[in-house]
Design an enzyme around this catalytic site. Sequence first.
Site, PDB file in Angstrom:
ATOM      1  N   CYS A 146      24.540  24.092  51.774  1.00 26.52           N
ATOM      2  CA  CYS A 146      22.962  23.581  51.680  1.00 26.52           C
ATOM      3  C   CYS A 146      21.999  24.780  52.020  1.00 26.52           C
ATOM      4  CB  CYS A 146      22.572  22.681  52.829  1.00 26.52           C
ATOM      5  SG  CYS A 146      20.432  21.737  52.039  1.00 26.52           S
ATOM      6  N   ASP A 301      26.725  14.082  45.440  1.00 29.52           N
ATOM      7  CA  ASP A 301      25.756  14.849  45.943  1.00 29.52           C
ATOM      8  C   ASP A 301      24.577  14.149  45.462  1.00 29.52           C
ATOM      9  OD1 ASP A 301      24.084  16.097  47.421  1.00 29.52           O
ATOM     10  OD2 ASP A 301      25.106  17.862  47.637  1.00 29.52           O
ATOM     11  N   HIS A 330      27.260  15.024  49.996  1.00 28.72           N
ATOM     12  CA  HIS A 330      26.429  15.905  50.694  1.00 28.72           C
ATOM     13  C   HIS A 330      27.036  16.125  51.936  1.00 28.72           C
ATOM     14  CE1 HIS A 330      23.320  19.327  50.633  1.00 28.72           C
ATOM     15  NE2 HIS A 330      23.414  18.650  51.792  1.00 28.72           N
TER      16      HIS A 330
END
Length: 356
Positions: A146, A301, A330
Amino acid sequence: MATDTLNKNLIPSYDVEKEMKRWNKFLNIINEPEPNVDNTPRHAVWKKNKATLWYYPAVEKKYDVPLFFVYSLFNRSYILDLAPGSSVIEELVNSGYDVYLLDWGVPGYEDKEISMDDYIIDYIQKGVQRTLRHSGASEVSIVGYCLGGTLASIYAAVAEEPIKNLIVATVPIDFSTSPLPDKWAKGLKNGEFNIDRFIDVYGLIPGPYVEGMFRSMSPVYYSPYVTLLNRAYDKRFVDKWRRMNKWTKDHVPFTGKAFRQLNNDLFKENKLVKGELTIRGKKVDLGKVEANLLVISSSNDHLVPEEQSLPLMDLVSSEDKTYQLVEAGHVSLALTGKFAGLVDKWISERSGEKIK
């Protein structure tokens, strides 16, 4: 008689006692003490301010290049070691890798002036140097997840340390596209919502505000409670649910100065992609990244769309680079074992000689 039969078929029976037990079980689960996380054996090898560099020794070491993990500044990094059987770190140490994780900790108001420059130079770079000394390795593999992948990519572009491999997953690089609602994104970019004034007042972005931001972007955040109500007697499901619920509510404050840079330099002006970002006066040129590169995106995601990650492939100078689009979300990318499996498969041939 016909009416009575029809009503019996349309209106389900209601077992009051059964429903009371189900709701009691549901409420008891919610009010139980928080579950344990960070289960894989580890010990601290370096600390700076609130941050800790954790070392997870391989169960049986097979590779001489250690993995250095960088996670997002928005969330707690224990999502990478959430539970036995659902742990990225556990799977990798079981596969023969020494793993190091930079845990940012929880910043307080006194940390409001910590910038992205500080995080990259004083934390990531120093942490990598400590990793190299502690491991005795001549090279290191950087793994970013991320926003941690964004920071890892920036670091790789200015690093003086020997980086053999760079792996980033669900990573925002190109901020010309955004997962935010169109009006929100437009308001932030044109200054209708002035984040600078907010930071001037609060000093940092409080944890509940961070949580609210992610909840507004993902309305399904609340649906797990409905699922729990229906599966409260499934002990295995409840254990996983409790750990995940702890993490989704455990957002940490974001230092004001770093958030100001993130919003102004990356989100609004997209300086990283344009080659205009500077860290401690040094230009961040992703073209200087020559490490072997693996970029992983998740097809489901809703926080970091593929369009934000894919441009990294063309921006680096790496000769050995791989792009993987995985059917996952995600977070489920990490929890289902897909991420660790992809990392192991790709990096096993790029981690130096196998140790016999």
